[in-house]
Design a protein around this motif. Structure first.
Motif, PDB file in Angstrom:
ATOM      1  N   PRO A 160       0.819  -1.215   0.000  1.00  0.00           N
ATOM      2  CA  PRO A 160       0.000   0.000   0.000  1.00  0.00           C
ATOM      3  C   PRO A 160       0.852   1.263   0.000  1.00  0.00           C
ATOM      4  O   PRO A 160       2.061   1.222   0.261  1.00  0.00           O
ATOM      5  N   SER A 161       0.231   2.393  -0.274  1.00  0.00           N
ATOM      6  CA  SER A 161       0.943   3.674  -0.289  1.00  0.00           C
ATOM      7  C   SER A 161       1.597   3.918   1.074  1.00  0.00           C
ATOM      8  O   SER A 161       1.009   3.649   2.119  1.00  0.00           O
ATOM      9  N   GLY A 162       2.814   4.448   1.031  1.00  0.00           N
ATOM     10  CA  GLY A 162       3.515   4.772   2.259  1.00  0.00           C
ATOM     11  C   GLY A 162       4.221   3.618   2.935  1.00  0.00           C
ATOM     12  O   GLY A 162       4.712   3.763   4.053  1.00  0.00           O
ATOM     13  N   CYS A 163       4.334   2.484   2.243  1.00  0.00           N
ATOM     14  CA  CYS A 163       4.943   1.305   2.873  1.00  0.00           C
ATOM     15  C   CYS A 163       6.456   1.247   2.664  1.00  0.00           C
ATOM     16  O   CYS A 163       7.118   0.376   3.238  1.00  0.00           O
ATOM     17  N   GLY A 164       7.028   2.136   1.846  1.00  0.00           N
ATOM     18  CA  GLY A 164       8.473   2.171   1.670  1.00  0.00           C
ATOM     19  C   GLY A 164       8.978   1.695   0.331  1.00  0.00           C
ATOM     20  O   GLY A 164      10.194   1.608   0.123  1.00  0.00           O
ATOM     21  N   LYS A 165       8.092   1.413  -0.622  1.00  0.00           N
ATOM     22  CA  LYS A 165       8.523   0.883  -1.921  1.00  0.00           C
ATOM     23  C   LYS A 165       9.420   1.877  -2.664  1.00  0.00           C
ATOM     24  O   LYS A 165      10.521   1.531  -3.094  1.00  0.00           O
ATOM     25  N   SER A 166       8.922   3.094  -2.849  1.00  0.00           N
ATOM     26  CA  SER A 166       9.704   4.098  -3.572  1.00  0.00           C
ATOM     27  C   SER A 166      10.962   4.484  -2.805  1.00  0.00           C
ATOM     28  O   SER A 166      12.010   4.760  -3.402  1.00  0.00           O
ATOM     29  N   THR A 167      10.876   4.495  -1.485  1.00  0.00           N
ATOM     30  CA  THR A 167      12.053   4.799  -0.663  1.00  0.00           C
ATOM     31  C   THR A 167      13.150   3.770  -0.900  1.00  0.00           C
ATOM     32  O   THR A 167      14.323   4.116  -1.072  1.00  0.00           O
ATOM     33  N   LEU A 168      12.772   2.498  -0.924  1.00  0.00           N
ATOM     34  CA  LEU A 168      13.757   1.452  -1.174  1.00  0.00           C
ATOM     35  C   LEU A 168      14.361   1.599  -2.565  1.00  0.00           C
ATOM     36  O   LEU A 168      15.571   1.427  -2.748  1.00  0.00           O
ATOM     37  N   LEU A 169      13.543   1.956  -3.543  1.00  0.00           N
ATOM     38  CA  LEU A 169      14.058   2.149  -4.901  1.00  0.00           C
ATOM     39  C   LEU A 169      15.114   3.255  -4.920  1.00  0.00           C
ATOM     40  O   LEU A 169      16.156   3.119  -5.566  1.00  0.00           O
ATOM     41  N   ARG A 170      14.858   4.333  -4.195  1.00  0.00           N
ATOM     42  CA  ARG A 170      15.820   5.439  -4.158  1.00  0.00           C
ATOM     43  C   ARG A 170      17.116   5.057  -3.444  1.00  0.00           C
ATOM     44  O   ARG A 170      18.192   5.560  -3.785  1.00  0.00           O
TER      45      ARG A 170
ATOM     46  N   ILE B 212      17.693  -1.250 -14.163  1.00  0.00           N
ATOM     47  CA  ILE B 212      16.738  -0.170 -14.396  1.00  0.00           C
ATOM     48  C   ILE B 212      15.701  -0.198 -13.277  1.00  0.00           C
ATOM     49  O   ILE B 212      15.032  -1.218 -13.063  1.00  0.00           O
ATOM     50  N   LEU B 213      15.574   0.920 -12.562  1.00  0.00           N
ATOM     51  CA  LEU B 213      14.610   1.066 -11.481  1.00  0.00           C
ATOM     52  C   LEU B 213      13.427   1.870 -12.006  1.00  0.00           C
ATOM     53  O   LEU B 213      13.603   2.972 -12.541  1.00  0.00           O
ATOM     54  N   LEU B 214      12.225   1.347 -11.853  1.00  0.00           N
ATOM     55  CA  LEU B 214      11.029   1.962 -12.424  1.00  0.00           C
ATOM     56  C   LEU B 214       9.994   2.202 -11.325  1.00  0.00           C
ATOM     57  O   LEU B 214       9.488   1.251 -10.717  1.00  0.00           O
ATOM     58  N   ASP B 215       9.672   3.466 -11.065  1.00  0.00           N
ATOM     59  CA  ASP B 215       8.710   3.809 -10.024  1.00  0.00           C
ATOM     60  C   ASP B 215       7.376   4.149 -10.677  1.00  0.00           C
ATOM     61  O   ASP B 215       7.201   5.232 -11.226  1.00  0.00           O
ATOM     62  N   GLU B 216       6.439   3.208 -10.637  1.00  0.00           N
ATOM     63  CA  GLU B 216       5.114   3.373 -11.240  1.00  0.00           C
ATOM     64  C   GLU B 216       5.217   3.902 -12.681  1.00  0.00           C
ATOM     65  O   GLU B 216       4.636   4.944 -13.017  1.00  0.00           O
ATOM     66  N   PRO B 217       5.934   3.212 -13.562  1.00  0.00           N
ATOM     67  CA  PRO B 217       6.169   3.747 -14.903  1.00  0.00           C
ATOM     68  C   PRO B 217       4.928   3.831 -15.772  1.00  0.00           C
ATOM     69  O   PRO B 217       4.931   4.538 -16.779  1.00  0.00           O
ATOM     70  N   CYS B 218       3.867   3.122 -15.410  1.00  0.00           N
ATOM     71  CA  CYS B 218       2.673   3.093 -16.250  1.00  0.00           C
ATOM     72  C   CYS B 218       1.481   3.805 -15.620  1.00  0.00           C
ATOM     73  O   CYS B 218       0.361   3.726 -16.140  1.00  0.00           O
TER      74      CYS B 218
ATOM     75  N   THR C  24      18.658  -5.820 -15.638  1.00  0.00           N
ATOM     76  CA  THR C  24      17.885  -6.290 -14.492  1.00  0.00           C
ATOM     77  C   THR C  24      16.900  -5.187 -14.140  1.00  0.00           C
ATOM     78  O   THR C  24      17.281  -4.010 -14.070  1.00  0.00           O
ATOM     79  N   LEU C  25      15.629  -5.532 -13.927  1.00  0.00           N
ATOM     80  CA  LEU C  25      14.606  -4.522 -13.709  1.00  0.00           C
ATOM     81  C   LEU C  25      13.957  -4.672 -12.336  1.00  0.00           C
ATOM     82  O   LEU C  25      13.658  -5.792 -11.896  1.00  0.00           O
ATOM     83  N   VAL C  26      13.735  -3.519 -11.684  1.00  0.00           N
ATOM     84  CA  VAL C  26      12.997  -3.467 -10.425  1.00  0.00           C
ATOM     85  C   VAL C  26      11.890  -2.449 -10.605  1.00  0.00           C
ATOM     86  O   VAL C  26      12.150  -1.297 -10.961  1.00  0.00           O
ATOM     87  N   ILE C  27      10.651  -2.856 -10.378  1.00  0.00           N
ATOM     88  CA  ILE C  27       9.510  -1.983 -10.640  1.00  0.00           C
ATOM     89  C   ILE C  27       8.644  -1.848  -9.394  1.00  0.00           C
ATOM     90  O   ILE C  27       8.300  -2.850  -8.756  1.00  0.00           O
TER      91      ILE C  27
END
Length: 282
Positions: free
Chosen positions: A69-79, A200-206, A229-232
């Motif tokens: 869910p939103s705010g769980c740390g997904k984008s933070t981990l990507l960064r 390649i790191l992809l944060d909500e690309p679609c 290698t891709l992480v989305i």
């Protein structure tokens, strides 16, 4: 506590609560070396923790999805994987991330070199205030010696892979800022792909794309696995089930479960994972 939920979802990922089935990838992903090894990573905004002791592998030439869910740390981990926290004094990272065995969080790592190897497409598009052509070509000009013919071909190839060539192929000298939000997102994806990073790191690309463009980007991700290698990060569980070989479920900054996507969606080991993918939590 772990719960044995192997009978909670029948094969194919059909939700017992009557939700639509997930089209999970058939079978287990074939063996692949670990490209990025995330070891006991923690993250703080000032004194506020955002990630807690995250550890899991990211396999080479595979797609790994981060869901939750939103705010769980997904984008933070990507960064964290791109050393973006270095840009802010109040952001602090702990632990290790090994890229081909080298800890990319070590202070002596050249961050510019790292970001050439690990490219990132953020959720909010950020085109440069220059032409469409120059946006795609800038990274290649800085890092490679290419002829004009080679550069033109690489720009076109990147725009085609990003499902954008048909719309902008005749407008390459126009400002990138004149594009729509969805077009700008695909342009940023083309810009990243053009330099051919290893990861390649992809944060909500679609998130801002129509279904046709989304399908083309998903096809591109499948093609890119042969060289990258891709992480989305995605909120779309159906998308994760379609394209990811491995999936990590994060909740409140913790890693709840990681595994092959087929296993995680059809027979999750953790009750919280089942609750999330069935729509009872989130």
């Amino acid at each position: 506590m772990r719960h044995d939920l192997k009978t909670s979802l029948p094969p194919g990922g059909v939700d017992p609560h009557g939700l639509a089935p997930f089209s999970a990838r058939a079978g287990e992903p074939s063996p692949s070396p670990v490209k990025l090894d995330i070891r006991h990573v923690g993250f703080r905004f000032g004194s506020t923790p955002a990630l807690h002791d995250i550890s899991f592998p990211i396999h080479a030439n595979r797609v790994t999805a981060l869901i939750g869910p939103s705010g769980c740390g997904k984008s933070t981990l990507l960064r964290v994987l791109n050393r973006m926290a270095d840009l802010y004094e109040d952001q602090h990272v702990e632990g290790q991330v090994l890229l081909d065995g080298q800890n990319i969080l070590a202070p002596d790592v050249d961050v510019l070199t790292l970001r050439r190897r690990v490219g990132m497409v953020t959720q909010k598009p950020s085109p440069f205030p220059m032409s469409i052509y120059d946006n795609v070509a800038i990274g290649m000009r800085l890092n490679e010696e290419l002829t004009k013919v080679q550069l033109d071909q690489r720009v076109e190839d990147a725009l085609r892979r990003a499902a954008l060539w048909e719309e902008v192929g005749g407008l390459l000298d126009h400002s990138a800022l004149s594009l729509s939000g969805g077009q700008q997102q695909r342009l940023c994806l083309a810009r990243t792909m053009a330099v051919r990073p290893e990861v390649i790191l992809l944060d909500e690309p679609c998130s801002a794309l129509d279904p046709i463009s989304t399908a083309r980007i998903e096809e591109t991700m499948e093609e890119l696995k042969s060289v990258s290698t891709l992480v989305i990060v995605t909120h779309n569980l159906q998308q994760a089930a379609r394209i990811a070989d491995y999936t990590a479920f994060l909740y409140l900054g913790e890693l709840v479960e990681f595994g092959a996507t087929t296993q995680l969606f059809s027979a999750p080991r953790e009750e919280r994972t089942l609750s999330y993918i069935s729509g009872r939590m989130g």
